[in-house]
Design a protein around this motif. Structure first.
Motif, short mmCIF file in Angstrom:
data_model
loop_
_atom_site.label_atom_id
_atom_site.label_comp_id
_atom_site.label_asym_id
_atom_site.label_seq_id
_atom_site.Cartn_x
_atom_site.Cartn_y
_atom_site.Cartn_z
N ARG A 285 0.82 -1.21 0.00
CA ARG A 285 0.00 0.00 0.00
C ARG A 285 0.86 1.26 0.00
NH1 ARG A 285 -4.32 0.77 4.74
NH2 ARG A 285 -4.98 -1.23 3.87
N SER A 286 1.92 1.26 0.80
CA SER A 286 2.79 2.45 0.88
C SER A 286 3.45 2.74 -0.46
CB SER A 286 3.85 2.24 1.96
OG SER A 286 4.64 1.09 1.68
N VAL A 287 3.83 1.69 -1.18
CA VAL A 287 4.48 1.87 -2.49
C VAL A 287 3.48 2.45 -3.49
CG1 VAL A 287 5.63 0.70 -4.41
CG2 VAL A 287 6.13 0.03 -2.05
N ALA A 288 2.26 1.91 -3.49
CA ALA A 288 1.22 2.41 -4.39
C ALA A 288 0.92 3.87 -4.10
CB ALA A 288 -0.04 1.56 -4.26
N GLU A 289 0.90 4.23 -2.83
CA GLU A 289 0.65 5.64 -2.47
C GLU A 289 1.78 6.54 -2.92
OE1 GLU A 289 0.05 5.45 1.74
OE2 GLU A 289 -2.05 4.78 1.58
N ASN A 290 3.02 6.06 -2.82
CA ASN A 290 4.17 6.85 -3.27
C ASN A 290 4.14 7.07 -4.78
OD1 ASN A 290 5.28 7.22 -0.73
ND2 ASN A 290 6.53 5.37 -0.84
N GLN A 294 4.10 10.67 -6.57
CA GLN A 294 5.08 11.07 -7.58
C GLN A 294 4.41 11.61 -8.83
OE1 GLN A 294 7.52 7.63 -8.26
NE2 GLN A 294 8.35 7.61 -6.17
N VAL A 295 3.32 10.95 -9.23
CA VAL A 295 2.59 11.41 -10.41
C VAL A 295 1.97 12.77 -10.18
CG1 VAL A 295 0.65 10.93 -11.94
CG2 VAL A 295 2.15 9.06 -11.23
N LEU A 296 1.43 12.96 -8.97
CA LEU A 296 0.78 14.23 -8.64
C LEU A 296 1.78 15.31 -8.24
CD1 LEU A 296 -2.25 12.86 -6.56
CD2 LEU A 296 -2.27 13.70 -8.92
N GLY A 297 3.03 14.92 -8.00
CA GLY A 297 4.04 15.89 -7.59
C GLY A 297 3.87 16.32 -6.14
N VAL A 298 3.34 15.39 -5.32
CA VAL A 298 3.11 15.69 -3.91
C VAL A 298 4.18 14.98 -3.08
CG1 VAL A 298 1.49 15.47 -1.99
CG2 VAL A 298 0.64 15.87 -4.31
N GLU A 299 4.74 15.71 -2.14
CA GLU A 299 5.77 15.11 -1.28
C GLU A 299 5.15 14.63 0.03
OE1 GLU A 299 8.99 17.77 -0.73
OE2 GLU A 299 9.50 17.89 -2.86
#
Length: 299
Positions: A285-290, A294-299
């Motif tokens: 789940r954490s990888v999918a969220e990352n 990344q796609v959205l450009g959110v840190e």
């Protein structure tokens, strides 16, 4: 004289005996009832055959060939049918999502000891539970590949392991048994069978999937402005389509990528057929969220 002769004539009475027809008895009703029952069973069989998958048919056939092997082979799982040609592909996979009850139980224990868990500890606990579920899924998939008729000829070409990103399933080429024709992104018929068989299991888990394509180091030069990068990406996308045909929902696909020969399976032999492969990762789940961040450009 005439009157006396007439009186002396014997009187003959003819009685016609009527025979009862056989069909007026009750035996024909029993025969007709047996016939109707047989026809009903026959049509029920036809209906079941039309609404049963090949895996289920093999499992049913295996049971009737050797009912006694059921418990021996199945152990504690009633979904697995024993020897005699049974197909054990008809299985149910538990949800990989971390069990809320387990996490809440840990929280309760810490609260009772006046040691509340930090956010970092909660995240670590959730990941630990998720990894346990991934390991269970790995066992189920390995069992499927080892025992399913659909995978019987391709067991050596399916590799399953746990990576930092999640559970990885790699389908590799073998000499004289490639997943795709040379230079083609159209999967072989048996490649479609493998991908759809995997999809039938993976669709039961909530985790998102990553699909990647890889080639060996042999340059592809048959088309202008089209090389191994394009080919590997097209093959990954073709694998994605087969997963969708197998029941995977579109929203479960998090990423589709082509890596050309940049990540070789056999680095000592860049031209080894095993380097040509499709990798499917059941993402944590954490990888999918990352990936989404990344796609959205959110840190």
């Amino acid at each position: 004289m005439v009157d006396e002769l007439e009186k002396a004539k014997p009187i003959i009475i003819k009685r016609v005996k009527r025979k009862g027809h056989d069909f007026h008895g009750g035996s024909w009703k029993v025969a007709f009832a047996d016939f109707a029952t047989a026809m009903m069973a026959f049509f029920l069989l036809l209906w079941l055959m039309g609404n049963t998958s090949e895996d289920e048919k093999q499992a049913i056939s295996g049971y009737f060939h050797d009912p006694s092997g059921f418990q021996e082979k199945a152990g504690s799982s009633p979904a697995v049918i024993g020897e005699g040609g049974a197909n054990v592909a008809v299985i149910e996979i538990e949800t990989i999502q971390p069990e809320t009850d387990d996490i809440e139980s840990e929280i309760s224990k810490n609260e009772a000891s006046n040691k509340p868990l930090s956010e970092e500890e909660l995240a670590k606990l959730a990941e630990q539970k998720e990894i346990e579920k991934l390991k269970q899924l790995k066992k189920e998939l390995e069992f499927l590949v080892e025992n399913s008729i659909d995978f019987s000829q391709f067991r050596e070409q399916v590799m399953i392991d746990i990576t930092p990103s999640g559970l990885r399933i790699q389908i590799v080429d073998k000499d004289k048994r490639p997943m795709f024709d040379s230079g083609s992104a159209e999967p072989k018929y048996y490649s479609k069978t493998i991908l759809r068989g995997l999809a039938n299991v993976l669709k039961q888990v909530p985790n998102k999937l990553s699909v990647t394509g890889h080639t060996d180091a042999t340059p592809y030069v048959e088309r202008e402005n089209y090389g191994n990068w394009e080919l590997s990406a097209d093959r990954a996308n073709a694998a994605r389509r087969e997963l969708l045909f197998g029941g995977i929902k579109e929203k479960k696909i998090a990423r589709v990528e082509g890596f050309s020969s940049s990540i070789l399976f056999d680095q000592q032999n860049p031209h080894n057929p095993v380097n040509r492969r499709i990798a499917i990762i059941v993402l944590k789940r954490s990888v999918a969220e990352n990936i989404e961040k990344q796609v959205l450009g959110v840190e």
